[in-house]
Design a protein around this motif. Structure first.
Motif, short mmCIF file in Angstrom:
data_model
loop_
_atom_site.label_atom_id
_atom_site.label_comp_id
_atom_site.label_asym_id
_atom_site.label_seq_id
_atom_site.Cartn_x
_atom_site.Cartn_y
_atom_site.Cartn_z
N MET A 1 5.13 81.80 11.12
CA MET A 1 5.47 82.04 9.72
C MET A 1 4.84 80.94 8.86
N ASN A 2 4.19 81.36 7.75
CA ASN A 2 3.52 80.39 6.89
C ASN A 2 4.49 79.51 6.11
N LEU A 3 5.44 80.15 5.43
CA LEU A 3 6.24 79.44 4.44
C LEU A 3 7.72 79.70 4.56
N SER A 4 8.49 78.64 4.38
CA SER A 4 9.93 78.74 4.14
C SER A 4 10.17 78.18 2.74
N ILE A 5 10.83 78.95 1.91
CA ILE A 5 11.12 78.50 0.55
C ILE A 5 12.63 78.28 0.45
N VAL A 6 13.03 77.04 0.32
CA VAL A 6 14.45 76.65 0.33
C VAL A 6 14.89 76.42 -1.11
N ILE A 7 15.93 77.16 -1.52
CA ILE A 7 16.36 77.13 -2.93
C ILE A 7 17.86 76.87 -3.01
N PRO A 8 18.27 75.63 -3.27
CA PRO A 8 19.70 75.36 -3.51
C PRO A 8 20.08 75.83 -4.91
N LEU A 9 21.31 76.28 -5.07
CA LEU A 9 21.69 76.79 -6.39
C LEU A 9 23.18 76.66 -6.62
N GLN B 1 12.01 77.91 9.21
CA GLN B 1 11.13 78.14 10.35
C GLN B 1 9.65 78.09 9.99
N GLY B 2 9.32 78.02 8.72
CA GLY B 2 7.93 78.06 8.30
C GLY B 2 7.15 76.82 8.67
N ASP B 3 5.84 76.97 8.80
CA ASP B 3 4.98 75.81 9.05
C ASP B 3 5.04 74.82 7.90
N VAL B 4 5.13 75.35 6.69
CA VAL B 4 5.29 74.54 5.48
C VAL B 4 6.58 74.95 4.80
N VAL B 5 7.34 73.96 4.36
CA VAL B 5 8.63 74.22 3.69
C VAL B 5 8.51 73.79 2.24
N ILE B 6 8.82 74.72 1.35
CA ILE B 6 8.81 74.46 -0.10
C ILE B 6 10.24 74.38 -0.59
N THR B 7 10.57 73.37 -1.37
CA THR B 7 11.86 73.34 -2.05
C THR B 7 11.63 73.54 -3.54
N MET B 8 12.52 74.26 -4.17
CA MET B 8 12.43 74.46 -5.62
C MET B 8 13.81 74.78 -6.16
N ASP B 9 13.99 74.55 -7.44
CA ASP B 9 15.27 74.84 -8.08
C ASP B 9 15.34 76.31 -8.47
N ALA B 10 16.55 76.80 -8.71
CA ALA B 10 16.76 78.21 -8.98
C ALA B 10 16.82 78.55 -10.46
N GLU C 1 -1.10 76.16 -3.92
CA GLU C 1 -1.80 74.86 -3.92
C GLU C 1 -1.01 73.83 -3.12
N LEU C 2 0.30 73.83 -3.26
CA LEU C 2 1.12 72.91 -2.48
C LEU C 2 0.98 73.21 -0.98
N TYR C 3 0.96 74.48 -0.65
CA TYR C 3 0.79 74.88 0.75
C TYR C 3 -0.56 74.39 1.29
N ASP C 4 -1.60 74.55 0.50
CA ASP C 4 -2.94 74.12 0.93
C ASP C 4 -3.00 72.61 1.15
N LEU C 5 -2.35 71.85 0.26
CA LEU C 5 -2.37 70.39 0.38
C LEU C 5 -1.72 69.93 1.68
N VAL C 6 -0.62 70.60 2.05
CA VAL C 6 0.08 70.20 3.27
C VAL C 6 -0.65 70.69 4.51
N LEU C 7 -1.00 71.97 4.54
CA LEU C 7 -1.54 72.54 5.77
C LEU C 7 -3.01 72.20 6.00
N ASN C 8 -3.80 72.23 4.95
CA ASN C 8 -5.24 72.07 5.12
C ASN C 8 -5.75 70.68 4.78
N GLN C 9 -4.99 69.92 3.98
CA GLN C 9 -5.41 68.56 3.66
C GLN C 9 -4.53 67.51 4.35
N ASN C 10 -3.70 68.00 5.24
CA ASN C 10 -2.94 67.14 6.17
C ASN C 10 -1.97 66.17 5.51
#
Length: 319
Positions: A1-9, A84-93, A104-113
């Motif tokens: 899985m590419n992305l997990s987007i975690v959103i607390p609210l 479970q995602g390779d990259v985890v994004i957090t954001m507000d609701a 772009e955030l995904y690319d910075l983490v996965l491809n630019q290490n």
């Protein structure tokens, strides 16, 4: 899985459908495999019902519901445990974070290490007096204290390598300092990206001026933990030794002075009349207490058991 987007609210019923649709649009246009994890931190409005409806519409929507409001840090902790995602994004609701920043955030983490990339809301739509100026002061103090050179520690929009979120423990109100926790855990490649900040569309902010007071107190805590969290005796023991040196020095001065006066038939006061007596007594007591604090800290550290500081009432689509 590419992305997990975690959103607390907390009480964001009006924004959830729009936020979900926006995220799904971005995910589909970039062909991401994804999961959206909503953590309902004890909402008293219709938020959970909206989340249940979204889950029925979209099997990629998962959710955790707390029994009551435990705080953003605990919500993130619960979300990180399930991600479970390779990259985890957090954001507000509240729709102030823009989902179009995710690729772009995904690319910075996965491809630019990068281990972690934090958003920087360079242009803000908050009140200058109540938020912008205190935030600038807070971020300056956090940079100076932690050594992590970020301009916006409070930005909820961040991207993490999965390994990072599985190796840090977010508790108390430490969500502001996740980059510092990551650095202390050995993840040193931390970046920053300017992101769009949007004016709140629905409802009111859940944070007041007290968050900055709490933030500075937490900053002191994390400074102590980062420097002495693994060796509390080094701090308390050093201060204890210093107090003992002062105490014994004062006691020695009293004794030598009295003996000198006795030997030379000079008048002398009772020991208890000397200010050095009280200095000696006080500093030796303080030194003993500091040593005890250090020993207790070491004992607690070695017997510490991790525990979850929240209680879950419902889950959706969690394996």
């Amino acid at each position: 899985m590419n992305l997990s987007i975690v959103i607390p609210l907390l009480n964001e019923e009006d924004s959830l459908q729009e936020l979900h649709d926006w995220i799904v649009l971005v995910m589909n246009s970039n062909n991401f495999s994804y999961e959206i994890i909503f953590i309902d931190d004890g909402s008293t409005d219709n938020s959970w019902n909206v989340i249940e409806s979204l889950s029925n519409q979209n099997p990629n929507v998962k959710a955790i519901r707390f029994l009551k409001n435990f705080g953003k840090s605990q919500a993130l902790h619960a979300g990180f445990a399930k991600a479970q995602g390779d990259v985890v994004i957090t954001m507000d609701a509240d729709l102030q974070d823009n989902p179009e920043e995710i690729p772009e955030l995904y690319d910075l983490v996965l491809n630019q290490n990068y281990d972690l990339v934090s958003g920087w809301k360079k242009k803000r739509y908050d009140s200058i007096i109540s938020k912008n100026l205190p935030s600038k002061l807070f971020n300056w103090a956090a940079r100076r204290t932690s050594g992590v050179q970020l301009n916006d520690f409070n930005c909820g929009l961040k991207a993490y390598r999965n390994l990072v979120i599985k190796n840090i423990e977010v508790s108390g109100e430490m969500h502001r300092y996740i980059p510092v926790l990551a650095k202390n855990a050995g993840f040193s490649k931390i970046g920053e990206k300017v992101v769009k900040h949007q004016a709140r569309k629905y409802g009111e902010t859940k944070f007041g001026m007290e968050r900055f007071i709490n933030g500075f107190l937490d900053l002191i805590t994390i400074w102590f933990l980062s420097r002495f969290g693994k060796r509390p005796m080094h701090l308390f023991g050093a201060w204890g030794v210093l107090m003992f040196i002062i105490g014994f020095g004062s006691a020695g001065y009293i004794g030598i002075s009295k003996l000198y006066r006795m030997y030379n038939d000079l008048p002398y006061d009772l020991v208890a009349n000397s200010p050095y007596f009280y200095i000696s007594l006080t500093t030796m007591i303080i030194g003993t207490q500091l040593f005890l604090a250090g020993f207790l800290g070491e004992i607690i550290l070695r017997s510490k058991e991790s525990s979850e500081n929240y209680k879950i009432s419902n889950e959706l689509n969690m394996n």
